[in-house]
Design a protein around this motif. Structure first.
Motif, PDB file in Angstrom:
ATOM      1  N   THR A  76       0.838  -1.195   0.000  1.00  0.00           N
ATOM      2  CA  THR A  76       0.000   0.000   0.000  1.00  0.00           C
ATOM      3  C   THR A  76       0.875   1.248   0.000  1.00  0.00           C
ATOM      4  O   THR A  76       1.930   1.282   0.633  1.00  0.00           O
ATOM      5  N   GLU A  77       0.426   2.249  -0.742  1.00  0.00           N
ATOM      6  CA  GLU A  77       1.165   3.516  -0.821  1.00  0.00           C
ATOM      7  C   GLU A  77       0.202   4.635  -1.197  1.00  0.00           C
ATOM      8  O   GLU A  77      -0.520   4.542  -2.200  1.00  0.00           O
ATOM      9  N   LEU A  78       0.190   5.686  -0.391  1.00  0.00           N
ATOM     10  CA  LEU A  78      -0.636   6.849  -0.678  1.00  0.00           C
ATOM     11  C   LEU A  78      -0.087   7.591  -1.891  1.00  0.00           C
ATOM     12  O   LEU A  78       1.124   7.805  -1.999  1.00  0.00           O
ATOM     13  N   VAL A  79      -0.974   7.982  -2.811  1.00  0.00           N
ATOM     14  CA  VAL A  79      -0.594   8.733  -4.004  1.00  0.00           C
ATOM     15  C   VAL A  79      -1.247  10.113  -3.907  1.00  0.00           C
ATOM     16  O   VAL A  79      -2.464  10.229  -4.022  1.00  0.00           O
ATOM     17  N   LYS A  80      -0.416  11.138  -3.664  1.00  0.00           N
ATOM     18  CA  LYS A  80      -0.926  12.503  -3.535  1.00  0.00           C
ATOM     19  C   LYS A  80      -0.966  13.191  -4.894  1.00  0.00           C
ATOM     20  O   LYS A  80      -0.114  12.964  -5.742  1.00  0.00           O
ATOM     21  N   LYS A  81      -1.960  14.035  -5.077  1.00  0.00           N
ATOM     22  CA  LYS A  81      -2.128  14.828  -6.299  1.00  0.00           C
ATOM     23  C   LYS A  81      -2.362  16.278  -5.898  1.00  0.00           C
ATOM     24  O   LYS A  81      -2.547  16.594  -4.721  1.00  0.00           O
ATOM     25  N   ASP A  82      -2.388  17.161  -6.874  1.00  0.00           N
ATOM     26  CA  ASP A  82      -2.594  18.586  -6.598  1.00  0.00           C
ATOM     27  C   ASP A  82      -3.971  18.864  -6.010  1.00  0.00           C
ATOM     28  O   ASP A  82      -4.132  19.752  -5.177  1.00  0.00           O
ATOM     29  N   GLY A  88      -5.156   9.106  -4.226  1.00  0.00           N
ATOM     30  CA  GLY A  88      -5.525   7.701  -4.362  1.00  0.00           C
ATOM     31  C   GLY A  88      -4.591   6.817  -3.554  1.00  0.00           C
ATOM     32  O   GLY A  88      -3.811   7.291  -2.721  1.00  0.00           O
ATOM     33  N   MET A  89      -4.646   5.552  -3.843  1.00  0.00           N
ATOM     34  CA  MET A  89      -3.841   4.584  -3.116  1.00  0.00           C
ATOM     35  C   MET A  89      -3.379   3.509  -4.091  1.00  0.00           C
ATOM     36  O   MET A  89      -4.178   2.993  -4.865  1.00  0.00           O
ATOM     37  N   ILE A 143     -11.386 -21.864   1.410  1.00  0.00           N
ATOM     38  CA  ILE A 143     -11.727 -20.742   0.541  1.00  0.00           C
ATOM     39  C   ILE A 143     -12.654 -21.226  -0.566  1.00  0.00           C
ATOM     40  O   ILE A 143     -12.346 -22.167  -1.294  1.00  0.00           O
ATOM     41  N   THR A 144     -13.804 -20.561  -0.686  1.00  0.00           N
ATOM     42  CA  THR A 144     -14.773 -20.900  -1.725  1.00  0.00           C
ATOM     43  C   THR A 144     -14.723 -19.924  -2.889  1.00  0.00           C
ATOM     44  O   THR A 144     -15.132 -20.260  -4.000  1.00  0.00           O
ATOM     45  N   GLU A 145     -14.220 -18.714  -2.625  1.00  0.00           N
ATOM     46  CA  GLU A 145     -14.097 -17.687  -3.667  1.00  0.00           C
ATOM     47  C   GLU A 145     -13.022 -16.705  -3.225  1.00  0.00           C
ATOM     48  O   GLU A 145     -12.913 -16.383  -2.046  1.00  0.00           O
ATOM     49  N   MET A 146     -12.240 -16.227  -4.202  1.00  0.00           N
ATOM     50  CA  MET A 146     -11.175 -15.285  -3.868  1.00  0.00           C
ATOM     51  C   MET A 146     -10.892 -14.429  -5.094  1.00  0.00           C
ATOM     52  O   MET A 146     -10.760 -14.950  -6.206  1.00  0.00           O
ATOM     53  N   ASN A 147     -10.808 -13.109  -4.889  1.00  0.00           N
ATOM     54  CA  ASN A 147     -10.495 -12.171  -5.955  1.00  0.00           C
ATOM     55  C   ASN A 147      -9.337 -11.295  -5.548  1.00  0.00           C
ATOM     56  O   ASN A 147      -9.256 -10.877  -4.384  1.00  0.00           O
ATOM     57  N   CYS A 148      -8.468 -11.013  -6.498  1.00  0.00           N
ATOM     58  CA  CYS A 148      -7.295 -10.196  -6.237  1.00  0.00           C
ATOM     59  C   CYS A 148      -7.309  -8.993  -7.161  1.00  0.00           C
ATOM     60  O   CYS A 148      -7.616  -9.116  -8.361  1.00  0.00           O
ATOM     61  N   LYS A 149      -6.973  -7.838  -6.597  1.00  0.00           N
ATOM     62  CA  LYS A 149      -6.985  -6.588  -7.360  1.00  0.00           C
ATOM     63  C   LYS A 149      -5.665  -5.868  -7.143  1.00  0.00           C
ATOM     64  O   LYS A 149      -5.174  -5.759  -6.023  1.00  0.00           O
ATOM     65  N   LYS A 150      -5.104  -5.364  -8.232  1.00  0.00           N
ATOM     66  CA  LYS A 150      -3.851  -4.618  -8.197  1.00  0.00           C
ATOM     67  C   LYS A 150      -4.147  -3.226  -8.761  1.00  0.00           C
ATOM     68  O   LYS A 150      -4.606  -3.107  -9.896  1.00  0.00           O
ATOM     69  N   SER A 151      -3.888  -2.186  -7.974  1.00  0.00           N
ATOM     70  CA  SER A 151      -4.173  -0.824  -8.405  1.00  0.00           C
ATOM     71  C   SER A 151      -2.937   0.049  -8.260  1.00  0.00           C
ATOM     72  O   SER A 151      -2.312   0.099  -7.207  1.00  0.00           O
ATOM     73  N   GLY A 152      -2.575   0.722  -9.346  1.00  0.00           N
ATOM     74  CA  GLY A 152      -1.451   1.642  -9.324  1.00  0.00           C
ATOM     75  C   GLY A 152      -0.129   0.984  -9.648  1.00  0.00           C
ATOM     76  O   GLY A 152       0.919   1.643  -9.603  1.00  0.00           O
ATOM     77  N   TYR A 153      -0.108  -0.282  -9.991  1.00  0.00           N
ATOM     78  CA  TYR A 153       1.123  -1.010 -10.317  1.00  0.00           C
ATOM     79  C   TYR A 153       1.111  -1.474 -11.734  1.00  0.00           C
ATOM     80  O   TYR A 153       0.122  -1.734 -12.327  1.00  0.00           O
TER      81      TYR A 153
END
Length: 153
Positions: A76-82, A88-89, A143-153
């Motif tokens: 995790t990493e905070l992404v600062k904007k103007d 975002g993150m 585990i019956t269901e699992m989802n993975c999400k990658k944001s900003g990479y």
């Protein structure tokens, strides 16, 4: 998943993310009241392993309703904007669902505790006193269901 371009589908990559995570947030619900608790965990063969005291709120809830949700994240990493609303993150997260089973047999408990310990240590063998194993509740989540999400990479 709404943003399919962020979805991670490769199970080997998902399992590597699981092995890098430190905390699993366990979502429970009974009588239509949700409860979330952070826990140490281990992962192996499409199952999460947790340990707990023998009594308490989460144990009571899991006995009443063995269906659970879990969440964990890494990188995790905070992404600062103007503009503040554009902040975002960066993150990689996994959200899943499963069914609880309480492990009762001493040897099975030891095996599950080893999986949990291996999450946090490079060691492969661990010693447990009989009274320690008796004093702890060990939980397997299939585990019956699992989802993975990658944001900003």
């Amino acid at each position: 998943m709404r943003r399919s371009e962020k979805e991670v589908r490769d199970i080997a990559e998902i399992e590597e993310i699981l092995k890098r995570a430190d905390i699993c947030r366990l979502g429970l619900c009974v009588d239509n009241i949700p409860y979330v608790v952070p826990m140490s965990f281990g992962y192996k063969n499409n199952c999460l392993y947790l340990h707990s005291a023998k009594e308490g709120k989460k144990i009571d809830i899991m006995k009443a309703n063995p269906k659970v949700c879990f969440e964990l994240e890494v990188d995790t990493e905070l992404v600062k904007k103007d503009i503040a609303c554009n902040w975002g993150m960066k993150f990689i997260s996994i959200i899943g669902f499963g069914i609880v089973r309480f492990i009762e047999e001493k040897l099975d408990k030891k095996e599950a505790l080893n999986i949990i310990m291996s999450q946090y240590s490079k060691d492969k063998t661990f010693e447990y006193r009989d009274e320690q194993i008796e004093a702890v509740t060990v939980i397997e989540i299939m585990i019956t269901e699992m989802n993975c999400k990658k944001s900003g990479y």
